[in-house]
Design a protein around this motif. Structure first.
Motif, mmCIF file in Angstrom:
data_model
loop_
_atom_site.group_PDB
_atom_site.id
_atom_site.type_symbol
_atom_site.label_atom_id
_atom_site.label_comp_id
_atom_site.label_asym_id
_atom_site.label_seq_id
_atom_site.Cartn_x
_atom_site.Cartn_y
_atom_site.Cartn_z
ATOM 1 N N THR A 290 4.835 3.429 11.922
ATOM 2 C CA THR A 290 4.573 2.812 11.003
ATOM 3 C C THR A 290 4.066 0.980 11.027
ATOM 4 N N ASP A 291 4.034 0.650 12.510
ATOM 5 C CA ASP A 291 4.196 -0.197 12.930
ATOM 6 C C ASP A 291 2.645 -0.535 12.746
ATOM 7 N N THR A 292 1.643 1.058 13.379
ATOM 8 C CA THR A 292 0.452 0.149 13.057
ATOM 9 C C THR A 292 -0.174 0.225 12.336
ATOM 10 N N ASP A 293 0.494 0.888 10.615
ATOM 11 C CA ASP A 293 -0.188 1.776 9.438
ATOM 12 C C ASP A 293 -0.301 -0.522 9.146
ATOM 13 N N VAL A 294 1.391 -0.839 8.730
ATOM 14 C CA VAL A 294 1.914 -1.506 8.376
ATOM 15 C C VAL A 294 0.396 -3.026 9.120
ATOM 16 N N SER A 295 0.432 -3.110 9.891
ATOM 17 C CA SER A 295 -0.066 -3.891 10.856
ATOM 18 C C SER A 295 -1.666 -3.841 10.851
ATOM 19 N N ASP A 296 -2.474 -2.250 9.789
ATOM 20 C CA ASP A 296 -3.665 -2.355 9.568
ATOM 21 C C ASP A 296 -3.539 -3.185 8.225
ATOM 22 N N THR A 297 -2.753 -3.438 7.188
ATOM 23 C CA THR A 297 -2.555 -3.736 6.278
ATOM 24 C C THR A 297 -2.755 -5.082 6.010
ATOM 25 N N THR B 123 14.138 7.850 6.171
ATOM 26 C CA THR B 123 14.740 9.273 6.198
ATOM 27 C C THR B 123 15.603 9.569 7.825
ATOM 28 N N LYS B 124 13.828 9.783 8.558
ATOM 29 C CA LYS B 124 14.754 9.708 10.137
ATOM 30 C C LYS B 124 15.421 9.359 10.309
ATOM 31 N N LEU B 125 15.998 7.921 10.451
ATOM 32 C CA LEU B 125 16.877 7.520 10.073
ATOM 33 C C LEU B 125 17.986 7.604 9.715
ATOM 34 N N GLY B 126 18.175 8.086 9.026
ATOM 35 C CA GLY B 126 19.383 8.708 8.170
ATOM 36 C C GLY B 126 19.582 10.114 8.419
ATOM 37 N N GLU B 127 18.961 11.230 8.798
ATOM 38 C CA GLU B 127 18.899 11.603 9.459
ATOM 39 C C GLU B 127 19.917 11.737 11.031
ATOM 40 N N ALA B 128 19.105 11.023 11.913
ATOM 41 C CA ALA B 128 19.516 10.729 13.084
ATOM 42 C C ALA B 128 21.300 10.754 13.405
ATOM 43 N N GLY B 129 21.238 9.015 12.026
ATOM 44 C CA GLY B 129 22.813 9.151 12.242
ATOM 45 C C GLY B 129 23.724 9.637 11.806
ATOM 46 N N THR B 130 23.849 10.537 10.541
ATOM 47 C CA THR B 130 24.084 11.205 10.366
ATOM 48 C C THR B 130 24.541 12.456 11.009
ATOM 49 N N ALA B 131 23.074 13.098 12.442
ATOM 50 C CA ALA B 131 23.637 14.115 13.123
ATOM 51 C C ALA B 131 24.269 13.263 14.025
ATOM 52 N N ALA C 106 0.367 -1.126 -0.034
ATOM 53 C CA ALA C 106 -0.572 -0.554 -0.103
ATOM 54 C C ALA C 106 0.880 1.363 -0.102
ATOM 55 N N ASP C 107 0.399 1.999 -0.695
ATOM 56 C CA ASP C 107 0.632 3.103 -0.979
ATOM 57 C C ASP C 107 1.363 4.327 0.715
ATOM 58 N N GLN C 108 0.706 4.471 1.451
ATOM 59 C CA GLN C 108 0.854 4.685 2.942
ATOM 60 C C GLN C 108 1.969 4.224 3.711
ATOM 61 N N VAL C 109 1.824 2.720 3.294
ATOM 62 C CA VAL C 109 2.607 2.089 3.974
ATOM 63 C C VAL C 109 4.475 2.628 3.560
ATOM 64 N N LYS C 110 4.356 2.327 2.131
ATOM 65 C CA LYS C 110 5.931 3.069 1.473
ATOM 66 C C LYS C 110 6.212 4.513 1.442
ATOM 67 N N GLN C 111 5.426 5.249 2.266
ATOM 68 C CA GLN C 111 4.854 6.412 2.621
ATOM 69 C C GLN C 111 5.741 5.828 4.025
ATOM 70 N N LYS C 112 4.487 6.353 4.767
ATOM 71 C CA LYS C 112 5.677 5.646 6.527
ATOM 72 C C LYS C 112 6.814 4.991 6.193
ATOM 73 N N ARG C 113 7.396 4.001 5.469
ATOM 74 C CA ARG C 113 8.373 3.450 5.347
ATOM 75 C C ARG C 113 9.584 3.823 5.408
ATOM 76 N N ALA C 114 9.387 4.902 4.267
ATOM 77 C CA ALA C 114 10.542 6.290 3.282
ATOM 78 C C ALA C 114 10.444 7.197 4.662
ATOM 79 N N GLU C 115 9.637 7.385 4.985
ATOM 80 C CA GLU C 115 9.549 8.569 5.918
ATOM 81 C C GLU C 115 10.650 8.046 6.932
ATOM 82 N N PHE C 116 10.305 6.648 7.856
ATOM 83 C CA PHE C 116 11.342 6.189 8.935
ATOM 84 C C PHE C 116 12.605 6.354 8.286
#
Length: 260
Positions: free
Chosen positions: A251-258, A221-229, A209-219
């Motif tokens: 993300t966990d909630t959305d993935v479980s819902d699908t 991105t945040k993981l990369g930003e945290a690692g860089t900082a 699902a597109d929503q799951v893909k979006q949440k995965r991309a967000e996670f």
């Protein structure tokens, strides 16, 4: 009468000021080292330790009161340094326990893998034997039973759910480690663990699902930003880790819902 704590903090602050290094990170280090030296002989959780911390922060405030402007960041840094110092021994014990848990988990994973291989071997042997029977009806019944046992949907979902929880736990540990002053290597290790478990938990189908893909991309991105900082030792790493935690729980909630 000489006050070792006051003398050390005052001297180190003055030196940092002369060198143009009187920034929050340096204040944090100065207070951490001074409090650790002063409280090394004291019992954890004792009232004496609380007095040492209170005095250390007061000393920093006294030394910065003529600075002018807002000193909230400096006070926060002094508190972080003090907490880092008094919790170091406890963190080391926690890290040791965590390593032991990881070793046990690795052993459990190995044992489970061996068990699954044994079960698969038994089923394969039964399947091979039954194929030699002349009755096609019996063969079909046996094959159907074996297929049902090999990898049920419930087992697959349970494994993915387990990986999700492990990823969440790793992010939570990264947050706690950063909050209480763990070293770069410790926080990075938790972020690496989170990435590994998160990847195992994600659905691989292109039709995700597109929503799951979006949440995965967000996670990611945040993981990369945290690692860089974290690598640059930037102070906003704690905020990024908090955002990462929110991202992975969403993300966990959305993935479980699908999967329902």
């Amino acid at each position: 009468m000489s006050d070792p704590l006051k003398d050390k903090i005052t001297t180190d602050l003055q030196k940092a000021k002369e060198e143009g290094q009187l920034r929050a990170e340096r204040i944090r280090e100065i207070v951490r080292d001074a409090v650790q030296a002063s409280s090394s002989e004291l019992k954890e959780g004792s009232s004496e330790i609380r007095t040492v911390v209170k005095n250390a922060v007061s000393i920093v405030i006294d030394n910065l009161k003529d600075k002018g402007g807002e000193i909230k960041e400096e006070i926060t840094a002094s508190l972080e340094g003090a907490i880092d110092a008094i919790s170091r021994a406890r963190r080391q014990a926690i890290a040791k326990s965590h390593q032991e848990v990881k070793q046990l988990q690795a052993q459990i994973d190995s044992d489970e893998k061996e068990l699954q291989e044994q079960i698969d071997g038994v089923l394969a042997e039964v399947e091979k034997t039954e194929k030699e029977r002349p009755s096609s009806r019996t063969q079909q019944a046996v094959q159907s039973a074996i297929d049902g046992l090999k990898d049920t949907e419930e087992v697959a979902l349970m494994r993915k759910r387990y990986a999700q929880l492990q990823a969440q736990l790793a992010v939570l540990q990264a947050n706690l480690s950063a909050r209480y002053g763990e070293r770069y290597e410790e926080v990075k290790k938790y972020l690496d663990d989170a990435k590994t478990w998160y990847e195992q938990a994600q659905p691989q189908a292109e039709a995700t699902a597109d929503q799951v893909k979006q949440k995965r991309a967000e996670f990611e991105t945040k993981l990369g930003e945290a690692g860089t900082a974290l690598a640059k030792k930037e102070r906003q790493v704690k905020q990024l880790l908090r955002e990462l935690w929110k991202s992975i729980t969403d993300t966990d909630t959305d993935v479980s819902d699908t999967r329902r």
